[in-house]
Motif scaffolding. Sequence first.
Motif, PDB file in Angstrom:
ATOM      1  N   VAL A 187       1.139  -1.076   0.081  1.00 43.56           N
ATOM      2  CA  VAL A 187       0.157   0.268  -0.160  1.00 43.56           C
ATOM      3  C   VAL A 187       1.102   1.314  -0.171  1.00 43.56           C
ATOM      4  O   VAL A 187       2.345   1.397   0.310  1.00 43.56           O
ATOM      5  CB  VAL A 187      -0.787  -0.332   1.129  1.00 43.56           C
ATOM      6  CG1 VAL A 187      -1.602   1.577   1.001  1.00 43.56           C
ATOM      7  CG2 VAL A 187      -2.200  -1.458   1.151  1.00 43.56           C
ATOM      8  N   THR A 188       0.363   2.047  -0.726  1.00 45.87           N
ATOM      9  CA  THR A 188       0.666   3.753  -1.238  1.00 45.87           C
ATOM     10  C   THR A 188       0.800   4.156  -0.068  1.00 45.87           C
ATOM     11  O   THR A 188      -0.894   4.650   0.333  1.00 45.87           O
ATOM     12  CB  THR A 188       1.526   3.821  -2.388  1.00 45.87           C
ATOM     13  OG1 THR A 188      -0.417   4.386  -2.704  1.00 45.87           O
ATOM     14  CG2 THR A 188       1.866   2.597  -3.315  1.00 45.87           C
ATOM     15  N   PRO A 189       0.973   5.971   0.266  1.00 48.41           N
ATOM     16  CA  PRO A 189       0.575   6.462   0.859  1.00 48.41           C
ATOM     17  C   PRO A 189      -1.042   7.382  -0.265  1.00 48.41           C
ATOM     18  O   PRO A 189      -1.816   8.059   0.653  1.00 48.41           O
ATOM     19  CB  PRO A 189       1.639   8.159   1.297  1.00 48.41           C
ATOM     20  CG  PRO A 189       2.656   7.214   0.892  1.00 48.41           C
ATOM     21  CD  PRO A 189       2.734   5.878   0.205  1.00 48.41           C
ATOM     22  N   GLU A 190      -0.292   7.038  -1.549  1.00 47.43           N
ATOM     23  CA  GLU A 190      -1.646   7.692  -1.993  1.00 47.43           C
ATOM     24  C   GLU A 190      -2.898   6.579  -1.851  1.00 47.43           C
ATOM     25  O   GLU A 190      -4.010   7.397  -2.326  1.00 47.43           O
ATOM     26  CB  GLU A 190      -1.384   7.752  -3.687  1.00 47.43           C
ATOM     27  CG  GLU A 190      -0.664   9.340  -4.083  1.00 47.43           C
ATOM     28  CD  GLU A 190       1.270   9.069  -3.175  1.00 47.43           C
ATOM     29  OE1 GLU A 190       1.791   9.308  -3.223  1.00 47.43           O
ATOM     30  OE2 GLU A 190       1.667   7.271  -2.836  1.00 47.43           O
ATOM     31  N   VAL A 329       3.333   7.024  11.413  1.00 47.20           N
ATOM     32  CA  VAL A 329       2.063   7.474  10.071  1.00 47.20           C
ATOM     33  C   VAL A 329       3.095   8.370   9.640  1.00 47.20           C
ATOM     34  O   VAL A 329       3.720   8.745   8.916  1.00 47.20           O
ATOM     35  CB  VAL A 329       0.925   7.715  10.897  1.00 47.20           C
ATOM     36  CG1 VAL A 329       0.659   9.268   9.039  1.00 47.20           C
ATOM     37  CG2 VAL A 329      -0.107   7.286  11.192  1.00 47.20           C
ATOM     38  N   ALA A 330       3.662   9.188  10.299  1.00 46.47           N
ATOM     39  CA  ALA A 330       4.923  10.114   9.464  1.00 46.47           C
ATOM     40  C   ALA A 330       5.780   9.275   9.052  1.00 46.47           C
ATOM     41  O   ALA A 330       5.859   9.988   7.755  1.00 46.47           O
ATOM     42  CB  ALA A 330       5.222  11.143  11.076  1.00 46.47           C
ATOM     43  N   ALA A 331       6.696   8.629   9.139  1.00 49.25           N
ATOM     44  CA  ALA A 331       8.049   7.491   8.499  1.00 49.25           C
ATOM     45  C   ALA A 331       6.607   6.902   6.915  1.00 49.25           C
ATOM     46  O   ALA A 331       7.431   7.194   6.685  1.00 49.25           O
ATOM     47  CB  ALA A 331       8.033   6.564  10.058  1.00 49.25           C
ATOM     48  N   PHE A 332       5.345   6.898   7.518  1.00 51.55           N
ATOM     49  CA  PHE A 332       5.086   5.590   5.765  1.00 51.55           C
ATOM     50  C   PHE A 332       4.722   7.007   5.236  1.00 51.55           C
ATOM     51  O   PHE A 332       4.742   6.373   3.992  1.00 51.55           O
ATOM     52  CB  PHE A 332       3.865   5.451   6.289  1.00 51.55           C
ATOM     53  CG  PHE A 332       3.280   5.040   5.729  1.00 51.55           C
ATOM     54  CD1 PHE A 332       2.916   3.420   5.154  1.00 51.55           C
ATOM     55  CD2 PHE A 332       1.525   5.588   5.308  1.00 51.55           C
ATOM     56  CE1 PHE A 332       2.203   3.443   3.645  1.00 51.55           C
ATOM     57  CE2 PHE A 332       0.700   4.869   4.128  1.00 51.55           C
ATOM     58  CZ  PHE A 332       0.491   4.447   3.367  1.00 51.55           C
ATOM     59  N   ILE A 337       8.960   3.853   5.288  1.00 49.39           N
ATOM     60  CA  ILE A 337       8.412   2.178   6.150  1.00 49.39           C
ATOM     61  C   ILE A 337       7.105   1.715   5.050  1.00 49.39           C
ATOM     62  O   ILE A 337       6.174   3.409   4.463  1.00 49.39           O
ATOM     63  CB  ILE A 337       7.841   1.999   7.730  1.00 49.39           C
ATOM     64  CG1 ILE A 337       6.854   2.747   7.848  1.00 49.39           C
ATOM     65  CG2 ILE A 337       9.341   2.490   8.210  1.00 49.39           C
ATOM     66  CD1 ILE A 337       6.024   2.964   9.199  1.00 49.39           C
ATOM     67  N   GLY A 338       6.955   0.466   5.298  1.00 50.60           N
ATOM     68  CA  GLY A 338       5.913   0.771   4.852  1.00 50.60           C
ATOM     69  C   GLY A 338       4.277   0.397   5.412  1.00 50.60           C
ATOM     70  O   GLY A 338       4.139   0.427   6.119  1.00 50.60           O
ATOM     71  N   ILE A 379      14.017   2.996  17.027  1.00 56.87           N
ATOM     72  CA  ILE A 379      13.419   1.536  16.389  1.00 56.87           C
ATOM     73  C   ILE A 379      13.536   1.967  14.624  1.00 56.87           C
ATOM     74  O   ILE A 379      13.756   1.083  13.808  1.00 56.87           O
ATOM     75  CB  ILE A 379      11.893   0.927  16.954  1.00 56.87           C
ATOM     76  CG1 ILE A 379      12.028   0.607  17.963  1.00 56.87           C
ATOM     77  CG2 ILE A 379      11.441  -0.141  15.908  1.00 56.87           C
ATOM     78  CD1 ILE A 379      10.453   0.365  18.804  1.00 56.87           C
ATOM     79  N   LEU A 380      12.913   3.125  14.018  1.00 55.06           N
ATOM     80  CA  LEU A 380      13.217   3.210  12.631  1.00 55.06           C
ATOM     81  C   LEU A 380      14.206   2.909  11.982  1.00 55.06           C
ATOM     82  O   LEU A 380      14.665   2.865  11.396  1.00 55.06           O
ATOM     83  CB  LEU A 380      12.136   4.564  12.933  1.00 55.06           C
ATOM     84  CG  LEU A 380      10.649   4.930  12.631  1.00 55.06           C
ATOM     85  CD1 LEU A 380      10.462   6.179  12.597  1.00 55.06           C
ATOM     86  CD2 LEU A 380       9.997   2.998  11.553  1.00 55.06           C
TER      87      LEU A 380
END
Length: 383
Positions: A187-190, A329-332, A337-338, A379-380
């Motif tokens: 899944v992409t952010p879009e 969420v910000a990282a996604f 991250i996925g 962790i990231l």
Amino acid sequence: MTRSISILGATGSVGEQTLDLIRRNPGDWNVVALTANSNVAGLAAAAREFGADIAVVADENCLGDLRDALAGSGIEAAAGRSALCEAASRPAAITVAAIVGCAGLGPVMAAIEQGGTIALANKEALVSAGEVMTAAVAKHGATLLPVDSEHNAIFQCLQGGKIADVRSITLTASGGPLRLVEDLSAVTPEQAIAHPNWDMGAKISVDSATMFNKGLELIEAHHLFPVGLDRIRIVVHPQSVIHSMVEYRDGSTLAQLGPSDMRVPIASCLAWPARMDTPMAPLDLPAIGEMTFFAPDEDRFPATRLARQAAEAGGAVPAVLNAANEIAVAAFLKRQIGFSRIAVLVESVLDQGDLPPAPRTLEEVLRVDEDARTRATRILEPA
């Protein structure tokens, strides 16, 4: 009668829809304060249009641009966290608290301490600081009105009823844009922000896709409507026509129905305890045709399970959950991250143990939040 209003987060989705309602009811409102994070152009335009007393931008680097944009208007310009809190503390009949995330905690508390009515769209305030916030509401004689469509629906269904007579509360969830997507790892952010029913900001749209939004709403409902966690349920309802339900001990269930438009719950708060006109067309049930309901799939979307466990644990755990989710969420959204790793990251932070003790003040809540963000960021980081 003209009423005074402040809008914290005026350039976001809830803020803009609040301004739309004010625009449609000229003469009914006197705008005291408008705030934004960094959208100077949008903030200045709104402040000029509605004749706000003060406009505040959270990003201090934007103060010069805001002053330039408001030059000659007579509107006060300010910037920074302390300025946000000062603006929120100015007396207003109602304050719409729509700053996303823990950034809104300080301003929400400032609004509570001035003792007015707060239309709360910042669910993180009660998730991270539920006991602290509710204690402050009682101390200062403030009134909390829930803006979230689900909690506003519950609030409406409870009018004329008693908490003691409630058998259960059901929060409905649309299931988000990914309910039927098989491979969540791709899944992409879009895709995640393309909500089928609601027009919302990026962060809350991703939360809807992961079901963390519903998990946070579960914790919020626990503080707003103290019936016990075991009596608060979640049901997936893809049509988003029923926004929540309250079942009473006599077997009666009251449901609030309406279009998928945030102007309905916002209007409910602005006019409370009365009602006001909105531009919504009447609900057309024959056109809707049917309504369906499903149990949440907590294997594919574990967020509601994690949130319920956090609420049961209490103390600092809900604040840790919220902070870790914001980092994830910000990282996604930055494609670091996925999608499937969002819940994994949150659970990893919760599983670390050695969490801070239960916060008793807003300052302690913010320290818990900062500590959890640090844990999630570590962790990231690549090994």
